[in-house]
Design a protein around this motif. Structure first.
Motif, PDB file in Angstrom:
ATOM      1  N   THR A  65      67.380 -17.937 -36.883  1.00  4.47           N
ATOM      2  CA  THR A  65      66.318 -16.973 -37.173  1.00  4.47           C
ATOM      3  C   THR A  65      66.910 -15.709 -37.792  1.00  4.47           C
ATOM      4  OG1 THR A  65      65.011 -17.854 -35.351  1.00  4.47           O
ATOM      5  CG2 THR A  65      64.406 -15.684 -36.156  1.00  4.47           C
ATOM      6  N   TRP A  69      65.893 -14.163 -41.463  1.00  7.82           N
ATOM      7  CA  TRP A  69      65.447 -12.792 -41.718  1.00  7.82           C
ATOM      8  C   TRP A  69      66.380 -12.068 -42.675  1.00  7.82           C
ATOM      9  CZ3 TRP A  69      60.870 -11.125 -41.532  1.00  7.82           C
ATOM     10  CH2 TRP A  69      59.970 -11.583 -40.583  1.00  7.82           C
ATOM     11  N   TYR A  73      64.938 -10.517 -46.087  1.00  4.82           N
ATOM     12  CA  TYR A  73      65.065  -9.106 -46.453  1.00  4.82           C
ATOM     13  C   TYR A  73      65.880  -8.934 -47.736  1.00  4.82           C
ATOM     14  CZ  TYR A  73      62.710  -7.176 -42.421  1.00  4.82           C
ATOM     15  OH  TYR A  73      61.763  -6.820 -41.506  1.00  4.82           O
TER      16      TYR A  73
END
Length: 122
Positions: A65, A69, A73
């Motif tokens: 995870t 992310w 980003y």
């Protein structure tokens, strides 16, 4: 799981949609576009997180995870970096560089997957 081919040739890109909305200078249209584009980005993130949780081994979900992310980003940050680099180089060089990076990444993914699969097989 079968791979489905999704036809997107007739769909406008988010950048093209945003540019079209901005060219019309209509606030209501801009609000509608923001809602639609935001929902699309939200759905993409939800799908990505769901897929990550499905594919990750139970003891590695947090790490997978975090990587998801990080990639998300970095993807959101990319247009800003390209804008800054646009002052340094010509416009055709930027998409070419991004394309080369994407191709390099696409080539590295299967290599890493094969390497990991070999490590797991007895």
């Amino acid at each position: 799981m079968s791979a489905r081919k999704i036809r997107t040739s007739g769909l406008p890109s988010p950048a093209r949609t945003a540019r079209w909305v901005l060219s019309h200078e209509n606030e209501l249209l801009a609000l509608l576009a923001a809602i639609v584009l935001g929902a699309g980005y939200g759905l993409a993130l939800t799908y990505g997180l769901t897929r990550t949780a499905t594919l990750a081994p139970p003891h590695q979900i947090a790490g997978w995870t975090a990587r998801f992310w990080t990639a998300a980003y970095l993807g959101m940050f990319t247009p800003y970096v390209l804008t800054l680099l646009g002052h340094v180089t010509t416009t055709p060089v930027l998409p070419a560089a991004v394309t080369l990076l994407a191709l390099a990444h696409a080539g590295f993914g299967p290599y890493r997957g094969r390497r990991l699969a070999r490590r797991r097989t007895p």
